[in-house]
Design a protein around this motif. Structure first.
Motif, PDB file in Angstrom:
ATOM      1  N   LYS B 671       0.837  -1.183   0.000  1.00 54.10           N
ATOM      2  CA  LYS B 671       0.000   0.000   0.000  1.00 54.10           C
ATOM      3  C   LYS B 671       0.889   1.255   0.000  1.00 54.10           C
ATOM      4  CE  LYS B 671      -4.511   0.119   1.228  1.00 54.10           C
ATOM      5  NZ  LYS B 671      -5.535  -0.577   1.979  1.00 54.10           N
ATOM      6  N   ASP B 672       1.928   1.196   0.877  1.00 57.34           N
ATOM      7  CA  ASP B 672       2.857   2.321   0.892  1.00 57.34           C
ATOM      8  C   ASP B 672       3.475   2.520  -0.483  1.00 57.34           C
ATOM      9  OD1 ASP B 672       2.279   2.669   3.465  1.00 57.34           O
ATOM     10  OD2 ASP B 672       4.086   1.697   4.269  1.00 57.34           O
ATOM     11  N   ALA B 673       3.902   1.357  -1.022  1.00 55.17           N
ATOM     12  CA  ALA B 673       4.535   1.443  -2.341  1.00 55.17           C
ATOM     13  C   ALA B 673       3.565   2.026  -3.345  1.00 55.17           C
ATOM     14  CB  ALA B 673       4.980   0.053  -2.776  1.00 55.17           C
ATOM     15  N   PHE B 674       2.298   1.576  -3.241  1.00 54.08           N
ATOM     16  CA  PHE B 674       1.314   2.064  -4.192  1.00 54.08           C
ATOM     17  C   PHE B 674       1.092   3.557  -4.042  1.00 54.08           C
ATOM     18  CE2 PHE B 674      -3.031   3.346  -5.061  1.00 54.08           C
ATOM     19  CZ  PHE B 674      -3.074   3.093  -6.404  1.00 54.08           C
ATOM     20  N   LEU B 675       1.042   3.982  -2.775  1.00 51.45           N
ATOM     21  CA  LEU B 675       0.786   5.399  -2.576  1.00 51.45           C
ATOM     22  C   LEU B 675       1.860   6.238  -3.258  1.00 51.45           C
ATOM     23  CD1 LEU B 675      -0.612   5.787   1.020  1.00 51.45           C
ATOM     24  CD2 LEU B 675      -1.698   6.332  -1.160  1.00 51.45           C
ATOM     25  N   SER B 676       3.105   5.789  -3.062  1.00 48.57           N
ATOM     26  CA  SER B 676       4.153   6.559  -3.726  1.00 48.57           C
ATOM     27  C   SER B 676       4.015   6.379  -5.230  1.00 48.57           C
ATOM     28  CB  SER B 676       5.537   6.132  -3.239  1.00 48.57           C
ATOM     29  OG  SER B 676       5.752   4.779  -3.564  1.00 48.57           O
ATOM     30  N   GLN B 677       3.621   5.121  -5.620  1.00 47.75           N
ATOM     31  CA  GLN B 677       3.448   4.846  -7.039  1.00 47.75           C
ATOM     32  C   GLN B 677       2.359   5.734  -7.640  1.00 47.75           C
ATOM     33  OE1 GLN B 677       5.164   2.716  -8.927  1.00 47.75           O
ATOM     34  NE2 GLN B 677       3.948   3.223 -10.744  1.00 47.75           N
ATOM     35  N   ARG B 722      -7.807   7.152 -17.251  1.00 39.97           N
ATOM     36  CA  ARG B 722      -7.896   5.699 -17.177  1.00 39.97           C
ATOM     37  C   ARG B 722      -7.572   5.204 -15.763  1.00 39.97           C
ATOM     38  NH1 ARG B 722      -4.585   4.108 -21.487  1.00 39.97           N
ATOM     39  NH2 ARG B 722      -2.925   3.657 -19.995  1.00 39.97           N
ATOM     40  N   LEU B 723      -6.581   5.801 -15.193  1.00 38.09           N
ATOM     41  CA  LEU B 723      -6.211   5.414 -13.830  1.00 38.09           C
ATOM     42  C   LEU B 723      -7.363   5.667 -12.864  1.00 38.09           C
ATOM     43  CD1 LEU B 723      -3.903   4.494 -11.978  1.00 38.09           C
ATOM     44  CD2 LEU B 723      -3.293   6.887 -11.690  1.00 38.09           C
ATOM     45  N   MET B 836      -0.476 -12.871  -3.851  1.00 38.44           N
ATOM     46  CA  MET B 836      -0.602 -11.424  -3.780  1.00 38.44           C
ATOM     47  C   MET B 836      -1.132 -10.801  -5.066  1.00 38.44           C
ATOM     48  SD  MET B 836       0.330 -10.721  -0.755  1.00 38.44           S
ATOM     49  CE  MET B 836       0.351  -8.946  -0.993  1.00 38.44           C
ATOM     50  N   VAL B 837      -1.061 -11.564  -6.159  1.00 41.31           N
ATOM     51  CA  VAL B 837      -1.330 -10.907  -7.434  1.00 41.31           C
ATOM     52  C   VAL B 837      -2.747 -10.384  -7.544  1.00 41.31           C
ATOM     53  CG1 VAL B 837       0.430 -12.089  -8.777  1.00 41.31           C
ATOM     54  CG2 VAL B 837      -1.840 -13.122  -8.520  1.00 41.31           C
ATOM     55  N   PHE B 838      -3.678 -10.994  -6.776  1.00 43.43           N
ATOM     56  CA  PHE B 838      -5.062 -10.514  -6.890  1.00 43.43           C
ATOM     57  C   PHE B 838      -5.347  -9.370  -5.934  1.00 43.43           C
ATOM     58  CE2 PHE B 838      -5.281 -14.734  -8.722  1.00 43.43           C
ATOM     59  CZ  PHE B 838      -5.956 -14.456  -9.893  1.00 43.43           C
ATOM     60  N   GLU B 839      -4.345  -9.004  -5.158  1.00 43.99           N
ATOM     61  CA  GLU B 839      -4.578  -7.893  -4.252  1.00 43.99           C
ATOM     62  C   GLU B 839      -4.467  -6.581  -5.027  1.00 43.99           C
ATOM     63  OE1 GLU B 839      -5.655  -8.360  -1.404  1.00 43.99           O
ATOM     64  OE2 GLU B 839      -5.276 -10.513  -1.253  1.00 43.99           O
ATOM     65  N   LYS B 840      -5.157  -5.603  -4.480  1.00 40.92           N
ATOM     66  CA  LYS B 840      -5.090  -4.282  -5.099  1.00 40.92           C
ATOM     67  C   LYS B 840      -3.670  -3.735  -5.038  1.00 40.92           C
ATOM     68  CE  LYS B 840      -8.561  -3.299  -2.519  1.00 40.92           C
ATOM     69  NZ  LYS B 840      -9.491  -2.558  -1.673  1.00 40.92           N
ATOM     70  N   PHE B 841      -3.336  -2.989  -5.959  1.00 39.98           N
ATOM     71  CA  PHE B 841      -2.041  -2.285  -6.026  1.00 39.98           C
ATOM     72  C   PHE B 841      -0.864  -3.230  -6.122  1.00 39.98           C
ATOM     73  CE2 PHE B 841      -4.624  -0.130  -2.611  1.00 39.98           C
ATOM     74  CZ  PHE B 841      -5.310   0.653  -3.486  1.00 39.98           C
ATOM     75  N   SER B 842      -1.148  -4.491  -6.396  1.00 43.61           N
ATOM     76  CA  SER B 842      -0.014  -5.409  -6.414  1.00 43.61           C
ATOM     77  C   SER B 842       0.567  -5.476  -7.819  1.00 43.61           C
ATOM     78  CB  SER B 842      -0.471  -6.797  -5.951  1.00 43.61           C
ATOM     79  OG  SER B 842      -0.270  -7.729  -6.963  1.00 43.61           O
ATOM     80  N   LEU B 854      -4.150  -2.755 -10.637  1.00 45.50           N
ATOM     81  CA  LEU B 854      -5.545  -2.933 -10.242  1.00 45.50           C
ATOM     82  C   LEU B 854      -6.256  -3.980 -11.088  1.00 45.50           C
ATOM     83  CD1 LEU B 854      -6.532   0.791  -9.726  1.00 45.50           C
ATOM     84  CD2 LEU B 854      -6.196  -0.945  -7.976  1.00 45.50           C
ATOM     85  N   GLY B 855      -5.662  -4.356 -12.210  1.00 42.66           N
ATOM     86  CA  GLY B 855      -6.353  -5.213 -13.172  1.00 42.66           C
ATOM     87  C   GLY B 855      -6.864  -6.511 -12.583  1.00 42.66           C
ATOM     88  N   LEU B 856      -5.966  -7.279 -11.953  1.00 46.28           N
ATOM     89  CA  LEU B 856      -6.387  -8.583 -11.444  1.00 46.28           C
ATOM     90  C   LEU B 856      -7.354  -8.446 -10.269  1.00 46.28           C
ATOM     91  CD1 LEU B 856      -3.157 -10.709 -11.776  1.00 46.28           C
ATOM     92  CD2 LEU B 856      -5.317 -11.018 -12.973  1.00 46.28           C
ATOM     93  N   ALA B 857      -7.151  -7.404  -9.487  1.00 48.92           N
ATOM     94  CA  ALA B 857      -8.099  -7.181  -8.384  1.00 48.92           C
ATOM     95  C   ALA B 857      -9.498  -6.954  -8.944  1.00 48.92           C
ATOM     96  CB  ALA B 857      -7.656  -5.993  -7.551  1.00 48.92           C
ATOM     97  N   ILE B 858      -9.571  -6.188 -10.023  1.00 54.30           N
ATOM     98  CA  ILE B 858     -10.871  -5.963 -10.653  1.00 54.30           C
ATOM     99  C   ILE B 858     -11.418  -7.267 -11.198  1.00 54.30           C
ATOM    100  CG2 ILE B 858     -12.004  -4.811 -12.588  1.00 54.30           C
ATOM    101  CD1 ILE B 858     -10.158  -2.449 -12.121  1.00 54.30           C
ATOM    102  N   CYS B 859     -10.533  -8.075 -11.827  1.00 50.59           N
ATOM    103  CA  CYS B 859     -10.979  -9.371 -12.354  1.00 50.59           C
ATOM    104  C   CYS B 859     -11.615 -10.217 -11.256  1.00 50.59           C
ATOM    105  CB  CYS B 859      -9.785 -10.139 -12.926  1.00 50.59           C
ATOM    106  SG  CYS B 859      -9.208  -9.480 -14.476  1.00 50.59           S
TER     107      CYS B 859
END
Lengths: 105, 901
Positions: B671-677, B722-723, B836-842, B854-859
């Protein structure tokens, strides 16, 4: 065997302690009855001795029926106080439930 | 004289009609489920009173007139048993209920490995012991009639008193058949009979008390004068053989437990163990009241009646001689009640034993196929019982005719008692001693039975009738140590004490020795554990190993024994419990045990066991059963294995917790990584948009340059949108607010669309598909599904690191679910990242990051909405994802999937 796997707790709380003793009383009841009714065996078989020394049947009746009434009363007292199967099998005592956290405050 | 014989007969018939009515109403109430009061402790206690037969009612007074207070022993024994209920009766009743025992014979046979031989043996002993007892009841009723007839002024003499006995026997047989064999209850309970017996119990107690009160307060003039009368009577002194006092008390206690009729009311008819609690003191009270006025009546009878009057009939003749006709009539009804209730229950108990242990096994054997024969077994069982009842009555009557009805009532009763007491060692040993074996029981019973015949039954038939006089005096073939009344040369004992002593002593010795030197079968050991430790495990784990499923055969058999509707209900319930539809459950060991128990209610344990065995093949004892049977060592092992299981469980839980913790930590890092991402992702386009828009504003540019920079700004804005769209989509899906457009679509079309939209045509990724398997109609939201597919194909295109990337899409259908596998030939996802791949921001690899992760989380959210799932499929030699879709779409709008994970 020195170690019993399903060991029951060493000390019981007061209520189950009472129950255990009541069970003991219930188990002892026939022994008490048999002992009291064995007393007539000591009265002699009447084969010897003069009539005056022997137990009269009226007294014997009073004794035997008296014992009967006492036994009925005692059994009634014990039976009505015994809970059903409360400690058989040796209780796997339920987890002690303390007051909910914060209840004391 | 009012009480003419005709009136007497009319009263009898009226009384019996009343009993019929009571029994009928009780049956009906029980049938309609309004029978709670039928199970009340009071009714139970009163039903126990069949212990007090006509022998008590008439015989006790005669006994007292002859032998003083000795008659009391017959009631002291049962009193001791009852007040010791906690120790013995409670266990017996519990065993009877859990094992569905139907009789004493059933108890003994069940305990010793469902042995048919033991059942037959006990049945025979019971039958032999019972015939004289029934004869005794017939005799007492007949005598009470003749007592009235003798007082009858109209001088109407009884042409043949035996005719009365015949009609009484016939009437009782009819009553017993009507209420004892109306239906085959799986529990072998007879509400009508029990309630009729309870009524009779009240009548006989009331009658005896009434006569007693009359004698003490009217005739003698109070308690004090009564005691004086006793002291002045021929039975004024305590003249008791100590051996008889103790021996008879023990004997009556034993008989109380082993008499088939007592077992019937005490154990078989018991519906509520709690009733025992009341009976434990109420029944001794009943017994005390029954015997309270016996001596006064005997004393007054001896004083008032002429020499030679039958003391057995004092209860009747004393009121009659005082002109108290109504009291005499009441007393007559009391005696009649005592006799009839005993005969009815004894006949039911014996008929059950005869039909279950003799007739049914023989019938099953002679009709060939046993359980697999055609025809209704229920009918046969009921007929067998009816015939048994008639023959029990018939033999009782025959015994009465042959014995001439001369002997004093009490002595016949005692012969029966000693015979039945022979069952006691096997019974007690079976309940309290796990080491008791079938052979031991047979040896003990055999010894006891033979000695009983030799020392008691045969001599009681009359000196010289069967055993010649010289044998009585000198023993058979001159062997003096075998004299019937002086075994082993021990002379001078009272014959009764002699018989009790030797039969029970040698019986017990044989039983114990036989058990010590033999080895029980597994089934015996199992049953032994079940009986002895009934309070530890009240369920019945004897097990049939499933073997080949033959539920249908079982059902056919059960229907014939339990009746179609009951059997079907039983099977259906079980099937439902096992989660199956229809009527045929799996023949699990539990179900077979249940079925066998139900059947045993109708045909006895041994027969039921044999019948189930015939269908299921041999019974086996499972490992758990053996653990239960084995001794303390095994219990320890069981306990330690339980501990082991528990500790394993703890280890497992700890592992799971650790895994969860790791995942949470990873998520937090992510999540931290994502936030910076995401800040980065947002800032990069924003920075270029700002920079280029400043250039546009500040510098004078030619139109070409303007167009170029505006295009860049536009592209960056699209990227931002898109994001934001992805984020919005995910949040909508997670909150379950998504609207699905469910319709029919063909999987191949959805895949085509996905392939095109994912930009897979550019040749960087080769896609392998089998079109034939894809021609499946789906009812689902095609757009959403294709969104998932697009994502998976695009992922393969982006991340497959093979030199010539190939994606294989294979489709399989298994009934309701369709699985679509996407397998590429790259290096796949490393194991630690798979969950982890289905988690958000992963994102697996930061460097290749194309999106925000976000793709796999949405899937995953979409598939959960569509009622299916998407998951990573390890071990396919590359990255592999499996999508499962319900063919008939079940769209769930419930809990969002993310909150469940």
């Amino acid at each position: 065997m020195a170690m019993r796997p399903k060991s029951s707790p060493l000390f019981l709380e007061r209520r189950s302690y009472r129950q255990r003793r009541l069970m003991d009383a219930a188990r002892l009841m026939p022994i008490l009855g048999a002992t009291l009714w064995a007393v007539p065996l000591l009265w002699g078989d009447g084969g010897q001795g003069d009539a005056g020394a022997r137990m009269s049947n009226s007294n014997a009746m009073v004794y035997i029926f008296g014992v009967w009434v006492v036994l009925v009363g005692l059994t009634m007292w014990v039976s009505l106080r015994l809970k059903d199967d409360s400690a058989e099998p040796p209780s796997t005592s339920p987890p002690r439930q303390g007051p909910p956290p914060g209840a004391a405050q | 004289m009012i009480a003419t014989l005709n009136l007497l007969i009319a009263v009898c018939l009226g009384y019996v009609a009343l009993l019929f009515l009571v029994a009928f109403l009780a049956e009906r109430a029980a049938l309609r489920g309004r029978g709670a009061w039928l199970r009340s402790p009071v009714v139970y206690t009163l039903s126990l009173s069949i212990y007090c037969t006509a022998w008590t009612f008439y015989g006790a007074v005669g006994y007292a007139a002859r032998a003083g207070l000795e008659y009391l022993t017959i009631y002291l024994g049962p009193t001791l048993v009852m007040i010791g209920w906690w120790w013995l009766l409670r266990k017996l009743v519990r065993i009877g209920r859990t094992q569905r025992l139907t009789s004493v014979a059933d108890l003994v046979s069940s305990r010793y490995g469902k042995s048919p031989a033991l059942a037959i043996f006990v049945t025979l002993i019971a039958a032999m012991g019972l015939m004289p007892y029934i004869a005794l009841q017939l005799q007492s009723v007949t005598e009470s009639f003749t007592t009235f007839a003798r007082m009858d002024d109209s001088a109407m003499t009884l042409e043949d008193p035996r005719a009365i006995a015949f009609w009484v026997a016939a009437g009782l047989a009819l009553f017993t058949i009507l209420f004892g064999t109306r239906n085959l209850d799986a529990n072998e309970r007879h509400h009508g009979v029990v309630i009729a017996i309870a009524v009779e119990a009240v009548v006989k107690l009331f009658a005896l008390l009434a006569v007693g009160v009359f004698v003490v307060w009217w005739v003698a003039g109070g308690v004090g004068p009564m005691l004086e009368k006793i002291d002045a009577s021929p039975i004024r002194t305590w003249q008791m053989d100590g051996g008889r006092w103790a021996g008879l008390t023990i004997l009556s206690a034993a008989a109380f437990l082993t008499l088939p009729r007592m077992f019937q009311v005490m154990v078989v008819e018991n519906e509520d163990e709690g009733a025992l609690r009341t009976a434990s003191w109420a029944f001794p009270l009943y017994l005390m009241l029954m015997s309270l006025f016996v001596v006064p009546i005997a004393v007054v009878g001896l004083e008032m009646m002429p020499q030679g009057a039958n003391p057995d009939m004092f209860v009747l003749s004393v009121p009659l001689s005082q002109g108290q006709d109504m009291l005499a009539l009441l007393s007559f009804l009391g005696g009649f009640s005592s006799a009839t209730s005993m005969v009815i229950v004894a006949a039911i108990a014996l008929a059950t034993m005869l039909s279950n242990h003799l007739v049914m096994p023989l019938w099953l054997r002679f009709t060939g196929g046993g359980a697999v024969i055609s025809g209704d077994v229920r009918g046969v069982v009921i007929q067998a019982r009816r015939i048994s009842i008639i023959s029990v009555m018939g033999f009782g009557y025959l015994y009465y005719r042959l014995s001439g009805g001369g002997t004093a009532l009490a002595s016949i009763g005692l012969v029966s008692f000693v015979g039945l007491a022979q069952v006691l060692p096997a019974m007690m040993g079976g309940i309290f001693w796990r080491g008791a074996t079938r052979i031991g029981a047979l040896v003990g019973l055999g010894i006891g039975f033979v000695l009983w015949l030799w020392c008691m039954l045969l001599p009681s038939l009359g000196e010289g009738s069967i055993i010649p006089a010289h044998v009585m005096a000198h023993g058979p073939f001159g062997m003096g140590w075998l004299r019937p009344y002086a075994l082993f040369g021990i002379d001078g004992l009272d014959p009764l004490v002699h018989a009790i002593l030797w039969t029970l002593l040698l019986n017990t010795a044989g039983f114990v020795l036989g058990s010590l030197v033999t080895f029980p079968t597994p089934l015996e050991r199992l049953q032994g554990a079940q009986f002895v430790n009934v309070f530890q495990h009240s369920n019945n784990p004897q097990s049939w190993s499933g073997g080949i499923a033959q539920s249908e055969d079982l059902m056919v058999m059960a229907q014939r024994i339990l009746g179609a509707s009951e059997a079907q209900a039983l099977f259906q319930d079980e099937a439902a419990r096992q989660g199956l539809k229809g009527y045929l459950p799996e023949p699990t060991p539990d179900f077979l045990a249940l079925l066998e128990r139900r059947l045993s209610g109708s045909v006895g344990a041994a027969t039921a066991h044999a019948m189930v065995g015939q269908i299921m093949g041999a019974a086996t004892v499972s490992v758990e059963d053996l653990l239960a049977v084995a001794d303390e060592t095994a219990q320890m092992m069981e306990y330690s294995s339980q501990l082991e299981t528990k500790s394993e469980e703890l280890v497992r839980t700890a592992r799971q917790l650790r895994a969860a913790n790791e995942k949470l930590t990873k998520l937090s890092v992510q999540k931290d990584a994502f936030l910076s991402q995401i800040s980065h992702e947002l800032r990069t386009p924003m920075t270029s948009i700002r920079a280029f828009s400043e250039i546009l504003r500040d510098l004078g540019l030619n139109p070409d340059e303007q167009k170029k920079y505006a295009g860049i700004i536009h592209d960056e804005a699209i990227r931002l949108t898109r994001l934001l769209d992805d984020l919005l989509d995910l949040s909508v899906l997670e909150n379950g607010q998504v609207h699905l457009n469910v319709r029919s679509c063909v999987l191949a079309e959805v895949l085509d669309h996905a392939q095109a939209a994912a930009g897979a045509q550019d040749g960087t990724l080769r896609i392998r598909r089998r079109r034939i398997s894809e021609e499946v109609m789906l009812t689902t939201d095609g757009d959403r599904l294709s969104q998932v597919f697009i994502n998976l194909v695009a992922n393969a295109r982006k991340y497959c690191d093979a030199s010539a990337p190939v994606l294989t899409i294979s489709v399989r259908s298994d009934g309701a679910m369709l699985t679509v596998d996407f397998v590429d030939n790259g290096s796949g996802i490393p194991a630690e990242a798979q969950d982890m791949v289905f988690e958000k921001f992963s994102r697996v690899s930061d460097q290749k990051a194309g999106g925000a992760g976000l793709g796999l989380a949405i899937c995953r959210e979409i598939m959960a909405r569509l009622g299916g799932s998407v998951g990573y499929l390890p071990g396919q030699g590359g990255g592999a994802f499996r999508v499962s879709i319900p063919i008939q779409g079940e769209v769930t709008m419930s809990q969002p999937a993310s909150t469940q994970s």
